[in-house]
Design an enzyme around this catalytic site. Structure first.
Site, PDB file in Angstrom:
ATOM      1  N   ASN A  47       1.049  -1.479   0.259  1.00 18.38           N
ATOM      2  CA  ASN A  47       0.048  -0.151  -0.066  1.00 18.38           C
ATOM      3  C   ASN A  47       0.908   1.290  -0.025  1.00 18.38           C
ATOM      4  O   ASN A  47       0.659   2.278  -0.455  1.00 18.38           O
ATOM      5  CB  ASN A  47      -1.186   0.368   1.296  1.00 18.38           C
ATOM      6  CG  ASN A  47      -1.832  -0.793   1.189  1.00 18.38           C
ATOM      7  OD1 ASN A  47      -2.664  -0.694   0.199  1.00 18.38           O
ATOM      8  ND2 ASN A  47      -2.186  -1.756   1.981  1.00 18.38           N
ATOM      9  N   HIS A  51       9.087   3.303   7.604  1.00 23.00           N
ATOM     10  CA  HIS A  51       9.207   3.390   6.174  1.00 23.00           C
ATOM     11  C   HIS A  51       9.843   5.211   5.481  1.00 23.00           C
ATOM     12  O   HIS A  51       9.808   5.799   6.458  1.00 23.00           O
ATOM     13  CB  HIS A  51       7.737   4.196   4.997  1.00 23.00           C
ATOM     14  CG  HIS A  51       6.801   2.815   6.103  1.00 23.00           C
ATOM     15  ND1 HIS A  51       6.910   1.692   4.940  1.00 23.00           N
ATOM     16  CD2 HIS A  51       6.028   2.800   6.268  1.00 23.00           C
ATOM     17  CE1 HIS A  51       5.763   0.507   5.564  1.00 23.00           C
ATOM     18  NE2 HIS A  51       5.345   1.492   6.099  1.00 23.00           N
TER      19      HIS A  51
HETATM   20  N1  LIG Z   1      -2.099   2.814   2.938  1.00 20.50           N
HETATM   21  C1  LIG Z   1      -1.855   2.575   3.729  1.00 20.50           C
HETATM   22  O1  LIG Z   1      -1.370   3.546   4.221  1.00 20.50           O
HETATM   23  C2  LIG Z   1      -2.513   0.658   4.846  1.00 20.50           C
HETATM   24  C3  LIG Z   1      -2.061   1.479   5.948  1.00 20.50           C
HETATM   25  C4  LIG Z   1      -2.509  -0.487   6.297  1.00 20.50           C
HETATM   26  C5  LIG Z   1      -3.092  -1.033   6.391  1.00 20.50           C
HETATM   27  N2  LIG Z   1      -4.388  -0.481   4.751  1.00 20.50           N
HETATM   28  C6  LIG Z   1      -5.436  -1.354   4.041  1.00 20.50           C
HETATM   29  O2  LIG Z   1      -6.136  -1.295   5.016  1.00 20.50           O
HETATM   30  C7  LIG Z   1      -6.745  -2.388   4.553  1.00 20.50           C
HETATM   31  C8  LIG Z   1      -7.538  -2.473   5.974  1.00 20.50           C
HETATM   32  O3  LIG Z   1      -6.828  -2.988   6.841  1.00 20.50           O
HETATM   33  P1  LIG Z   1      -7.247  -2.927   8.834  1.00 20.50           P
HETATM   34  O4  LIG Z   1      -6.424  -3.198   9.299  1.00 20.50           O
HETATM   35  O5  LIG Z   1      -8.477  -2.290   8.187  1.00 20.50           O
HETATM   36  O6  LIG Z   1      -7.792  -4.892   8.080  1.00 20.50           O
HETATM   37  P2  LIG Z   1      -8.459  -5.619   8.642  1.00 20.50           P
HETATM   38  O7  LIG Z   1      -8.462  -6.818   8.407  1.00 20.50           O
HETATM   39  O8  LIG Z   1      -8.233  -5.386  10.946  1.00 20.50           O
HETATM   40  O9  LIG Z   1     -10.613  -5.384   8.800  1.00 20.50           O
HETATM   41  C9  LIG Z   1     -11.361  -5.811   7.347  1.00 20.50           C
HETATM   42  C10 LIG Z   1     -12.055  -5.733   7.171  1.00 20.50           C
HETATM   43  O10 LIG Z   1     -12.289  -5.994   6.238  1.00 20.50           O
HETATM   44  C11 LIG Z   1     -13.225  -6.433   6.075  1.00 20.50           C
HETATM   45  N3  LIG Z   1     -13.050  -7.253   4.432  1.00 20.50           N
HETATM   46  C12 LIG Z   1     -11.986  -8.265   3.132  1.00 20.50           C
HETATM   47  N4  LIG Z   1     -12.626  -7.822   2.591  1.00 20.50           N
HETATM   48  C13 LIG Z   1     -14.126  -7.452   2.099  1.00 20.50           C
HETATM   49  C14 LIG Z   1     -14.770  -8.099   0.968  1.00 20.50           C
HETATM   50  N5  LIG Z   1     -14.233  -8.418  -0.239  1.00 20.50           N
HETATM   51  N6  LIG Z   1     -15.754  -7.501   1.535  1.00 20.50           N
HETATM   52  C15 LIG Z   1     -16.510  -7.540   1.588  1.00 20.50           C
HETATM   53  N7  LIG Z   1     -15.821  -7.351   3.394  1.00 20.50           N
HETATM   54  C16 LIG Z   1     -14.227  -7.379   3.097  1.00 20.50           C
HETATM   55  C17 LIG Z   1     -13.177  -7.790   6.604  1.00 20.50           C
HETATM   56  O11 LIG Z   1     -14.008  -8.866   6.577  1.00 20.50           O
HETATM   57  C18 LIG Z   1     -12.461  -6.691   7.808  1.00 20.50           C
HETATM   58  O12 LIG Z   1     -13.323  -7.121   9.118  1.00 20.50           O
HETATM   59  C19 LIG Z   1      -6.336  -3.192   4.603  1.00 20.50           C
HETATM   60  O13 LIG Z   1      -6.853  -3.534   2.774  1.00 20.50           O
HETATM   61  C20 LIG Z   1      -4.551  -2.136   5.045  1.00 20.50           C
HETATM   62  O14 LIG Z   1      -3.754  -3.458   3.291  1.00 20.50           O
HETATM   63  C21 LIG Z   1      -3.316   0.738   4.036  1.00 20.50           C
END
Ligand SMILES: NC(=O)c1ccc[n+]([C@@H]2O[C@H](COP(=O)([O-])OP(=O)(O)OC[C@H]3O[C@@H](n4cnc5c(N)ncnc54)[C@H](O)[C@@H]3O)[C@@H](O)[C@H]2O)c1
Length: 260
Positions: free
Chosen positions: A181, A211
């Site tokens: 990401n 980072h």
């Molecule tokens: N941009 C950045 O710098 C950055 C940093 C950290 C995380 N992220 C990304 O943000 C996203 C969320 O992170 P998080 O820590 O909250 O994750 P998490 O695993 O705590 O929560 C994700 C939630 O989304 C739901 N989910 C996943 N795929 C789904 C789908 N296709 N349909 C319906 N529900 C779905 C899961 O059931 C879960 O409840 C991840 O993809 C992570 O990689 C981005």
């Protein structure tokens, strides 16, 4: 008034929901959609009384939101991003790595442009995106992201510092899809997926997700370092990522915009 719908009630989704109910951001959450209800169930009873949960995307997307925040997974971006924009709603993406798929990236930009909608990409777990955007207008020579994590966070074992990956963002997607990401955000803000260099290093002596960004151009040089602590309820997610999404929402709802 900003009416927000959220895809994903995981760590980031819940952190943002709590902040909104604490009055830190001037917007209303119209509902949260997730394939799994566990994250929603972990919210306080007071929030749950006011917040609708959806496990049916078609019902969720018909609600009266003007911005949908994706905080779920790259798969969710593939499944829902086009649909969100086609329902005339702005979109904010956290799983930015999904945009390495050029077809998807081009398609959502095309729809947003035609419909006069916005796609917001918060800085996430990194600092210096403002500088990259400004430097781009003058000309950038090179951008390098160096990510250092504890071997456990990278799913490897290492007794000493070990370079696991040295390449560009496009290659990193294939080898480290879960760590993409930040590299994707940096690539989109700057010189693209092919030219942005990425190093991933396992170091048993670090506990934070670090980072480091180095940008060289005709403006001079920028070096930023974010030493990220994990989120209280998900060690894999840097707390700064949730805070950056909150700051992005605040920027949208605020009368003054500071920074690029
Ligand atoms: N941009 C950045 O710098 C950055 C940093 C950290 C995380 N992220 C990304 O943000 C996203 C969320 O992170 P998080 O820590 O909250 O994750 P998490 O695993 O705590 O929560 C994700 C939630 O989304 C739901 N989910 C996943 N795929 C789904 C789908 N296709 N349909 C319906 N529900 C779905 C899961 O059931 C879960 O409840 C991840 O993809 C992570 O990689 C981005």
């Amino acid at each position: 008034m900003l009416n927000l719908g959220i895809i994903g009630c995981g760590n980031i989704g819940r952190t943002i929901i709590r902040a909104i109910y604490e009055g830190k951001i001037d917007c209303k959450v119209i509902g949260v959609f997730d394939a799994n209800k566990d994250g929603y169930n972990a919210l306080s009873d007071e929030i749950k009384r006011q917040l609708k949960f959806f496990d049916d995307f078609d019902k969720f997307i018909k609600e009266d939101a003007n911005l949908i925040l994706e905080a779920a997974s790259q798969q969710a971006v593939k499944e829902y991003a086009v649909n969100v924009l086609n329902h005339d709603k702005n979109l904010m993406l956290m799983s930015v790595g999904a945009l390495v798929d050029k077809n998807l990236s081009d398609e959502i930009r095309r729809i947003a442009k035609t419909k006069n909608l916005k796609i917001y990409i918060p800085s996430g777990a990194v600092v210096g995106i403002d500088g990259v955007k400004a430097a781009m207008l003058g000309g950038i020579e090179s951008v390098t992201l160096t990510t250092r994590k504890n071997p456990k966070g990278l799913g490897v074992t290492a007794d000493n510092e070990k370079i696991l990956f040295d390449g560009n963002t496009n290659e990193a997607v294939v080898k480290f899809p879960k760590n993409i990401n930040v590299a994707a955000t940096l690539s989109l803000a700057g010189i693209g997926f092919e030219k942005t260099k990425v190093k991933i290093i396992a170091n048993p002596n670090v506990s934070e997700n670090i980072h480091e960004i180095r940008i060289k151009g005709n403006f001079g040089e920028i070096l930023t370092v974010a030493r990220n602590l994990p989120s209280p309820d998900n060690p894999k997610t840097s707390y700064l990522a949730s805070l950056a999404a909150m700051a992005c929402l605040k920027r949208i709802t605020s009368e003054i915009e500071i920074g690029t």
